[in-house]
Enzyme design. Structure first.
Site, PDB file in Angstrom:
ATOM      1  N   HIS A   1     -57.044 -15.258  16.433  1.00  0.00           N
ATOM      2  CA  HIS A   1     -58.330 -14.899  15.824  1.00  0.00           C
ATOM      3  C   HIS A   1     -58.717 -15.839  14.691  1.00  0.00           C
ATOM      4  CE1 HIS A   1     -56.514 -12.936  12.186  1.00  0.00           C
ATOM      5  NE2 HIS A   1     -55.505 -12.718  13.012  1.00  0.00           N
TER       6      HIS A   1
ATOM      7  N   CYS B   1     -49.908 -11.728  14.481  1.00  0.00           N
ATOM      8  CA  CYS B   1     -50.988 -12.405  15.203  1.00  0.00           C
ATOM      9  C   CYS B   1     -51.141 -13.840  14.682  1.00  0.00           C
ATOM     10  CB  CYS B   1     -52.289 -11.635  15.058  1.00  0.00           C
ATOM     11  SG  CYS B   1     -52.264 -10.030  15.883  1.00  0.00           S
TER      12      CYS B   1
END
Length: 419
Positions: free
Chosen positions: A319, A338
């Protein structure tokens, strides 16, 4: 398996350049010639390309390729030779050495850089930190993922003083990883996240077409090894906080600041889908973990403008981030597992290249609306999360990175945790 015998060290003279240092005695003669060679002039003397350019560090060759296997095998052969010949000297880590400094330790630095192939032996021996040494040190720093500023700081010294024997073991460990990862077809187009390097490669037709700086998981919240396919891009995504973050981060923040959720546009959603007033929750307990914490799209959203989805059992994804300044950090291990991607819109544009109706202009226009938009990827792109802390892609250049998660099994390679 027979390995090629690529020689990383340049010759000390015309005769040395024509040899391959087949035996330890001849190698020792080389080192003696380095030490006893005529001293160079002042630090500002000009130098030619033959002396300063001993191999470009950057390359468009991907880390994940059968060719990398062969290059790592060659590196292992060379580092075995260096180890058998006594390795390299320890450079005292108590001085700031840089361009213009004249100090006896510079001679040790020169010898260290010559043995690892960063400095041509034609540069000779001298206590002067001249342009030869400056270029060589920057090359060394680039190979080790350090800022190539030509100054010996804590990280540079720590990387430099890892012994040749340990570096050899690191190469051997990572050869197995590269072999395993490249044993099958990777795909014509794929994305590779190298966790220790905190770097991403987008590869097409055997060539790196995009390279991105990344932020990966903390030591206590590690980014997992995985293989999947990128099947969805979300522009202006909602962020749903994992339970681990709720427990470790959000609940403690709410205890300190009751307005934390409101300040960060985070809504509390009950299992029935209704929004819950945070003031109705007992934050002194774990009661809040039964709710969903959803952050609205917008500039302060934890994923900023883009989320890259791929099926996996770890519930991780790639992201964007509103904390762009973190990409300039030397240590980029800040996430909860992440992977944050610098210049993520370039990567998304490449991923969506074969998805009709989603060129760069459309992507940018949609982001400006700040409305959640899900885009199925027409041709899902393979993605590999890997852990490769040592590799070579040819040209006599060997890369090493900090073993941030301690998976190489040698304490000396966990440089970041030791400083």
């Amino acid at each position: 398996m027979k390995t090629s015998r690529r020689i990383f060290l340049a010759g000390a003279g015309a005769a040395a350049a024509a040899s391959t240092f087949a035996g330890a005695a001849r190698a020792q003669n080389l080192i003696d010639s380095i030490i006893n060679s005529s001293r160079r002039g002042a630090w500002g003397d000009q130098f030619d390309a033959q002396v300063s350019e001993v191999g470009e560090v950057s390359s468009t060759r991907p880390i994940l390729s059968p060719e990398t296997v062969r290059h790592v095998e060659s590196a292992i052969a060379e580092y075995s030779r260096i180890t058998a010949q006594g390795g390299w000297p320890v450079v005292p880590a108590n001085k700031k050495l840089q361009l213009g400094v004249i100090d006896p330790d510079v001679e040790l630095l020169r010898r260290r850089l010559m043995i690892s192939g960063d400095l041509s032996t034609q540069a000779g021996m001298s206590p002067a930190f001249d342009s030869y040494v400056d270029a060589a040190l920057k090359r060394f720093q680039a190979r080790h993922g350090l800022p190539a500023d030509g100054v010996t700081g804590h990280y540079t010294y720590s990387a430099m003083n890892v012994s040749a024997r340990i570096r050899l073991g690191q190469l051997e460990t990572n050869l197995g990883r590269v072999r395993e990862q490249t044993s099958g077809s990777l795909g014509n187009r794929f994305v590779m996240v190298n966790i220790p390097a905190a770097e991403i490669e987008a590869v097409e037709n055997g060539r790196v077409v995009l390279r991105h700086t990344a932020i990966v998981g903390k030591i206590d919240r590690q980014t997992p090894i995985l293989t999947s396919k990128i099947n969805e891009i979300i522009l202006n995504p909602y962020w749903n906080a994992p339970v681990s973050i709720v427990r470790k981060d959000i609940i403690p923040e709410m205890r300190r600041n009751p307005n934390y959720l409101a300040d960060n546009n985070i809504r509390l959603i009950a299992p029935d889908g209704n929004e819950v007033d945070p003031m109705a929750v007992n934050w002194s307990t774990d009661e809040a973990t039964k709710y969903r914490f959803r952050q609205d799209p917008g500039r302060i959203n934890a994923m900023a403008t883009v989320k890259i989805n791929f099926p996996n059992s770890h519930a991780v994804y790639m992201h964007d981030t509103p904390q762009k300044q973190l990409f300039t950090d030397q240590e980029r291990f800040h996430s909860s597992g992440c992977v944050r991607v610098q210049n993520v819109r370039d990567l998304v544009t490449w991923i969506l290249r074969d998805t009709p109706g989603w060129d760069r202009r459309t992507i940018e226009t949609t982001i400006q609306t700040e409305e959640d938009q899900r885009i199925p990827v027409a041709n899902p792109v393979p993605v590999y999360f890997t852990y490769i802390s040592a590799w070579s892609t040819g040209s006599g250049v060997v890369h090493f990175r900090d073993d941030i998660y301690g998976r190489d099994g040698v304490e000396e390679l966990q440089i970041s945790t030791a400083l």
